[in-house]
Design a protein around this motif. Structure first.
Motif, short mmCIF file in Angstrom:
data_model
loop_
_atom_site.label_atom_id
_atom_site.label_comp_id
_atom_site.label_asym_id
_atom_site.label_seq_id
_atom_site.Cartn_x
_atom_site.Cartn_y
_atom_site.Cartn_z
N LEU A 184 -5.87 6.61 -1.96
CA LEU A 184 -4.88 4.83 -1.53
C LEU A 184 -4.82 4.29 -2.34
O LEU A 184 -5.61 4.33 -3.16
N GLU A 215 0.91 -0.83 -0.02
CA GLU A 215 -0.23 -0.29 -0.24
C GLU A 215 0.60 1.12 0.22
O GLU A 215 2.07 1.50 0.42
N CYS A 247 -4.94 -3.31 2.29
CA CYS A 247 -5.51 -3.67 1.18
C CYS A 247 -4.91 -5.43 1.95
O CYS A 247 -4.43 -6.34 2.25
N CYS A 252 -2.36 0.32 -3.85
CA CYS A 252 -2.14 -1.16 -3.83
C CYS A 252 -1.64 -1.95 -4.58
O CYS A 252 -2.21 -2.53 -5.46
N TRP A 254 -10.25 -3.16 0.59
CA TRP A 254 -9.67 -2.15 2.40
C TRP A 254 -10.50 -2.13 3.63
O TRP A 254 -11.82 -2.48 3.99
#
Length: 122
Positions: free
Chosen positions: A20, A6, A95, A22, A36
């Motif tokens: 965010l 992440e 993640c 991942c 998530w």
């Protein structure tokens, strides 16, 4: 085996936004449902958002209308766009990946990232 990394966490003021990311490696990304989770200090881990292999998404009520999860299978990456952030969104965000969607939503996913801290504060 799948490795998840992440990125994108940080400190943001209330009302702000973060995205965010991942990045997944090690297996065929498109075979996996992704999600998530988040965990705030002193609180239970919470499932925030999921995306299926066919890109159907679902969200916990607390983030509906503010968060958007997406996936780019060509880049082996999932994203969580977080808008209108609130102090109660402060948590470590993880993640997760699993071939089985039921395992992912049960919190028993096979693969977890190391987490990224999101802090919403003025």
């Amino acid at each position: 085996q799948v490795q998840l990394v992440e990125s994108g966490g940080g400190l943001v003021q209330p009302g702000g936004s973060l995205r965010l990311s991942c990045a997944a490696s090690g297996s065929i990304f498109s075979f996996y449902a992704m999600g998530w989770y988040r965990q705030a200090p002193g609180k239970q881990r919470e499932l925030v958002a999921t995306i299926t292999r066919s890109k159907m998404t679902n969200y916990v009520d607390a983030v509906k209308g503010r968060f958007t999860m997406s996936r780019d299978n060509a880049k082996n990456t999932v994203y969580l766009q977080m808008n209108s952030l609130k102090p109660e969104d402060t948590a470590v965000y993880y993640c997760v990946a699993d071939r089985r969607f039921d395992e992912l939503i049960a919190g028993t996913a096979d693969y977890w990232g190391q987490g990224t801290q999101v802090t919403v504060s003025s």
